[in-house]
Write a protein that holds these residues in place. Structure first.
Motif, PDB file in Angstrom:
ATOM      1  N   THR A 198      -1.480 -14.777  -7.035  1.00 58.00           N
ATOM      2  CA  THR A 198      -2.908 -14.874  -6.705  1.00 58.00           C
ATOM      3  C   THR A 198      -3.390 -13.608  -6.015  1.00 58.00           C
ATOM      4  N   LEU A 199      -2.550 -13.067  -5.136  1.00 58.81           N
ATOM      5  CA  LEU A 199      -2.914 -11.860  -4.391  1.00 58.81           C
ATOM      6  C   LEU A 199      -3.118 -10.669  -5.323  1.00 58.81           C
ATOM      7  N   VAL A 200      -2.141 -10.372  -6.177  1.00 63.38           N
ATOM      8  CA  VAL A 200      -2.240  -9.175  -7.016  1.00 63.38           C
ATOM      9  C   VAL A 200      -3.251  -9.349  -8.144  1.00 63.38           C
ATOM     10  N   GLY A 201      -3.634 -10.596  -8.435  1.00 62.75           N
ATOM     11  CA  GLY A 201      -4.605 -10.821  -9.493  1.00 62.75           C
ATOM     12  C   GLY A 201      -6.040 -10.885  -9.014  1.00 62.75           C
ATOM     13  N   ALA A 202      -6.261 -10.821  -7.702  1.00 60.02           N
ATOM     14  CA  ALA A 202      -7.608 -10.997  -7.152  1.00 60.02           C
ATOM     15  C   ALA A 202      -8.532  -9.844  -7.535  1.00 60.02           C
ATOM     16  N   ASP A 203      -9.740 -10.176  -7.964  1.00 58.18           N
ATOM     17  CA  ASP A 203     -10.738  -9.145  -8.274  1.00 58.18           C
ATOM     18  C   ASP A 203     -11.081  -8.316  -7.042  1.00 58.18           C
ATOM     19  N   GLU A 204     -10.995  -8.941  -5.849  1.00 60.35           N
ATOM     20  CA  GLU A 204     -11.409  -8.269  -4.615  1.00 60.35           C
ATOM     21  C   GLU A 204     -10.329  -7.359  -4.032  1.00 60.35           C
ATOM     22  N   LEU A 205      -9.203  -7.229  -4.713  1.00 58.77           N
ATOM     23  CA  LEU A 205      -8.134  -6.371  -4.210  1.00 58.77           C
ATOM     24  C   LEU A 205      -8.622  -4.924  -4.145  1.00 58.77           C
ATOM     25  N   ASN A 206      -8.531  -4.332  -2.968  1.00 59.56           N
ATOM     26  CA  ASN A 206      -9.104  -3.001  -2.756  1.00 59.56           C
ATOM     27  C   ASN A 206      -8.074  -1.918  -3.077  1.00 59.56           C
ATOM     28  N   VAL A 207      -7.965  -1.591  -4.356  1.00 68.24           N
ATOM     29  CA  VAL A 207      -7.021  -0.557  -4.779  1.00 68.24           C
ATOM     30  C   VAL A 207      -7.742   0.450  -5.668  1.00 68.24           C
ATOM     31  N   LYS A 208      -7.555   1.690  -5.330  1.00 67.53           N
ATOM     32  CA  LYS A 208      -8.091   2.766  -6.147  1.00 67.53           C
ATOM     33  C   LYS A 208      -7.227   2.973  -7.385  1.00 67.53           C
ATOM     34  N   SER A 209      -5.919   2.765  -7.246  1.00 63.55           N
ATOM     35  CA  SER A 209      -4.972   2.942  -8.344  1.00 63.55           C
ATOM     36  C   SER A 209      -4.099   1.702  -8.465  1.00 63.55           C
ATOM     37  N   GLU A 210      -3.941   1.215  -9.678  1.00 58.00           N
ATOM     38  CA  GLU A 210      -3.092   0.046  -9.921  1.00 58.00           C
ATOM     39  C   GLU A 210      -1.610   0.362  -9.710  1.00 58.00           C
ATOM     40  N   GLU A 211      -1.286   1.634  -9.546  1.00 55.02           N
ATOM     41  CA  GLU A 211       0.103   1.996  -9.261  1.00 55.02           C
ATOM     42  C   GLU A 211       0.586   1.300  -7.983  1.00 55.02           C
ATOM     43  N   VAL A 212      -0.321   1.142  -7.005  1.00 54.99           N
ATOM     44  CA  VAL A 212       0.035   0.490  -5.748  1.00 54.99           C
ATOM     45  C   VAL A 212       0.451  -0.955  -6.003  1.00 54.99           C
ATOM     46  N   VAL A 213      -0.256  -1.636  -6.904  1.00 54.97           N
ATOM     47  CA  VAL A 213       0.048  -3.032  -7.206  1.00 54.97           C
ATOM     48  C   VAL A 213       1.408  -3.127  -7.894  1.00 54.97           C
ATOM     49  N   ILE A 232       8.709 -11.205 -13.327  1.00 49.72           N
ATOM     50  CA  ILE A 232       8.024  -9.968 -13.703  1.00 49.72           C
ATOM     51  C   ILE A 232       6.918 -10.226 -14.717  1.00 49.72           C
ATOM     52  N   VAL A 233       7.112 -11.199 -15.608  1.00 51.89           N
ATOM     53  CA  VAL A 233       6.133 -11.471 -16.671  1.00 51.89           C
ATOM     54  C   VAL A 233       4.817 -11.954 -16.079  1.00 51.89           C
ATOM     55  N   GLU A 234       4.859 -13.010 -15.259  1.00 52.18           N
ATOM     56  CA  GLU A 234       3.617 -13.558 -14.727  1.00 52.18           C
ATOM     57  C   GLU A 234       2.935 -12.601 -13.756  1.00 52.18           C
ATOM     58  N   LEU A 235       3.713 -11.753 -13.090  1.00 54.81           N
ATOM     59  CA  LEU A 235       3.099 -10.767 -12.200  1.00 54.81           C
ATOM     60  C   LEU A 235       2.440  -9.643 -12.987  1.00 54.81           C
TER      61      LEU A 235
END
Length: 649
Positions: A198-213, A232-235
């Motif tokens: 839920t955390l990594v999929g949130a639209d409100e996640l404040n990341v400039k680059s998805e590399e951080v995720v 790993i698949v679902e993430l």
């Protein structure tokens, strides 16, 4: 007794009545002398009418009325008619003597020292005993001490004890500071898969680059690889893989052992590769292209507002916002109906944008307008003491500073500041130099102002204001003269960019290091410009609009110190100079100011590229036509020349 805030004798009253009054939550007051007397009586077991016993052996004599006044638990216990006789001897399970002492101090004196060591136990006990004042104090303490290392724990703790407000604030902190949480938090490594997904999929996640995720997902799996690598698949389904740099995806994601070792990852990899391929071949596709979920941009936490300016030969009140995640400008309908202005300043305090001074083509303003970005209401606030067009504006400790400018007759060295709580402007010490068309910024609790025009020449001088001493100090001058300049604090330096040197508009920039009192150059912008807006957002400097010496422009570019390069960003909706920009963080109604159709971003890009191709084709056709015309004119002349040459021979 209530204290009138307008009473001129308040200061004396507060001094003499310190022993008599103490403010309670909600602004009410109580007699501290009387409560202290009751507290002393309790400690000496005088006039007490009940006893509280604890499992650890603690015994406390109390006044039932006092505890009932701050606790619905005790009020119900001591006033219920269900007992055959009054309750005067109470056994409280699960409460320690140390905690009880603190709660009794609060009940009698409304005084409580909340610390890192006692806050959790205090909150649990206050929740159990329904002492709402203590519960609120504990929540405030946890809220004010949120950090990347503890925010997830606070969020879970608040959820377990039904502190909805604290849980929401902790969740917002996790979203906003996700990069630091992902890199520094150990709590995140113990999240169950459902919460991490839920955390990594949130639209409100404040990341400039998805590399951080992606790096967080690997960090979480590596914490317990044997038990977690199957997740790993679902993430991956919740990471915006299409927003990753193509090279990063190919080198770090596609062939990662967790991915290649799980056959269920293949469809995700294929979908991402297909998207990246389509991105390169986008103009060759037929029909509308939707933006897939793997490439939908997240929601920004910072919104840049660009307000007013000069466009098409006249001032404008046009207002638009920049969505950094979608790289799109969005028109804002709620413009200031009192009219346009240019060469003004803007300042943000909370969710309020103050628009200060300026010029509408006829009048030079001392007026100030305020736009609340949440309610979307404009209102007039107190005017400045002086009219200021070409004004320099900065914010320090929620005080708005307006410096220099032009009143229609003189360039000014005066400066003043606005206290929004009092709705009042007051003069501060004047600057050393008259400056209009300068620029100011805040760094390390001081205000720096640079460049400008003094009525005779463009200036290279700069000075700094210290509000503690109310003094200006001249610093080393810039390397270039700059009027219509923009300056901004960035990475502990003052960056000064563009402007007019008296001869031409400039694309150069320089930065000032206050520790060494020296200036050094930075790379040039792509576009020379003066009278443009500047702001820092997404940890980059954005240069917006302006005048390039020939025409007003809508070009936007951004500078990243990490790469020491400028990059082109999406142009504004209209071309304008003499505008002002500001940034608001954490708007609760952020969706009102971002690109609404995020599913159409790919199609918008395709249409833009197709339009550019058509434009290039038309230009090439016109060039060929012009070449043919030139050839048709030159050919007879060449034939005639050849004929004359042959006759001569």
């Amino acid at each position: 007794m209530d204290v009138d805030p307008t009473d001129s004798n308040n200061e004396d009253n507060c001094t003499t009545n310190t022993q008599r009054l103490i403010a309670e939550n909600g602004g009410r007051c109580m007699s501290t002398q009387a409560m202290q007397s009751l507290y002393d009586l309790r400690q000496n077991n005088l006039l007490c009418d009940a006893i509280i016993r604890l499992h650890d052996g603690g015994v406390f004599h109390i006044h039932r009325a006092i505890l009932s006044a701050c606790s619905t638990y005790f009020r119900a216990l001591f006033t219920t008619t269900l007992h055959s006789r009054e309750k005067t001897d109470v056994l409280l399970p699960g409460v320690s003597s140390r905690t009880m002492n603190l709660l009794l101090e609060y009940a009698y004196l409304r005084s409580l020292e909340v610390t890192r060591e006692n806050v959790c136990q205090l909150l649990i006990t206050a929740d159990y005993l329904s002492i709402l004042g203590v519960l609120e104090l504990c929540c405030d303490y946890l809220r004010e001490n949120l950090a990347a290392e503890n925010c997830i724990g606070v969020m879970k703790f608040a959820r377990e004890h039904f502190c909805r407000g604290l849980e929401a604030d902790a969740h917002r902190f996790v979203m906003r500071h996700f990069v630091q949480v992902a890199q520094r938090s150990d709590e995140v490594l113990n999240l169950p898969i459902e919460e991490l997904r839920t955390l990594v999929g949130a639209d409100e996640l404040n990341v400039k680059s998805e590399e951080v995720v992606w790096e967080l997902v690997l960090r979480w799996i590596n914490h317990k690889p044997d038990a977690r690598k199957a997740h790993i698949v679902e993430l991956m389904k919740n990471i915006r893989l299409g927003l990753l740099d193509t090279q990063f995806f190919l080198e770090n994601v596609k062939d990662h052992p967790y991915v290649t070792g799980n056959e269920a990852c293949r469809p995700i990899i294929i979908e991402t590769l297909k998207f990246l391929y389509d991105l390169e071949m986008i103009t060759q596709k037929d029909g509308e292209i939707p933006t897939p979920e793997i490439a939908r941009p997240r929601v920004p936490h910072e919104i840049l507002f660009a307000i007013g300016g000069w466009s098409g030969g006249s001032p404008t009140n046009y207002m638009e916002t920049y969505d950094t995640r979608a790289d799109r400008w969005v028109k804002v309908e709620e413009v200031d109906q009192t009219g346009p202005r240019a060469y003004h300043g803007t300042a943000v305090v909370g969710f309020n944008i103050y628009v200060i001074g300026g010029f509408d083509g006829v009048d030079y303003f001392n007026s100030c307008r305020c736009f609340n970005a949440v309610t979307k209401v404009w209102r007039e606030v107190a005017p400045m003491n002086a009219r200021r067009c070409y004004v320099s504006v900065a914010v320090l400790n929620d005080m708005v500073y307006a410096m220099g400018g032009y009143d229609g007759y003189h360039r000014q060295n005066t400066a003043e500041r606005y206290n929004y709580k009092r709705n009042q402007w007051s003069y501060i010490a004047p600057m050393f130099f008259q400056r209009s068309d300068a620029s100011a910024t805040t760094l390390n609790d001081k205000i720096y102002i640079t460049g400008g025009f003094n009525g005779q020449e463009c200036m290279s001088s700069a000075e700094v204001y210290d509000p503690e001493t109310n003094q200006w100090t001249i610093i080393t001058p810039m390397r270039s003269r700059r009027s219509g300049v923009s300056c901004i604090s960035y990475h502990n330096c003052v960056y000064v960019i563009g402007g007019f040197n008296g001869i031409s508009r400039m694309c150069s920039g320089e930065k000032y290091n206050p520790e060494t009192d020296t200036w050094s150059p930075i790379p040039d912008m792509y576009n020379p410009r003066s009278n443009f807006a500047i702001e820092v957002i997404d940890d980059m400097i954005f240069a917006i609009g302006g005048f390039n010496g020939v025409t007003t422009i809508y070009r936007v570019e951004c500078y990243d110190e990490r790469t020491n390069e400028w990059y082109e960003a999406t142009d504004m909706n209209i071309f304008r100079s003499a505008l002002s920009a500001c940034v608001i963080m954490g708007l609760p109604n952020v969706y009102d100011y971002i690109h609404k159709h995020r599913e159409r971003l790919m199609e918008e890009k395709r249409q833009k590229l197709l339009a550019l191709e058509v434009q290039r084709t038309q230009q090439q056709l016109m060039q060929r036509q012009q070449t043919n015309i030139n050839n048709s004119v030159m050919l007879p002349a060449l034939i005639n020349q050849n004929h004359q040459n042959s006759q001569h021979q």
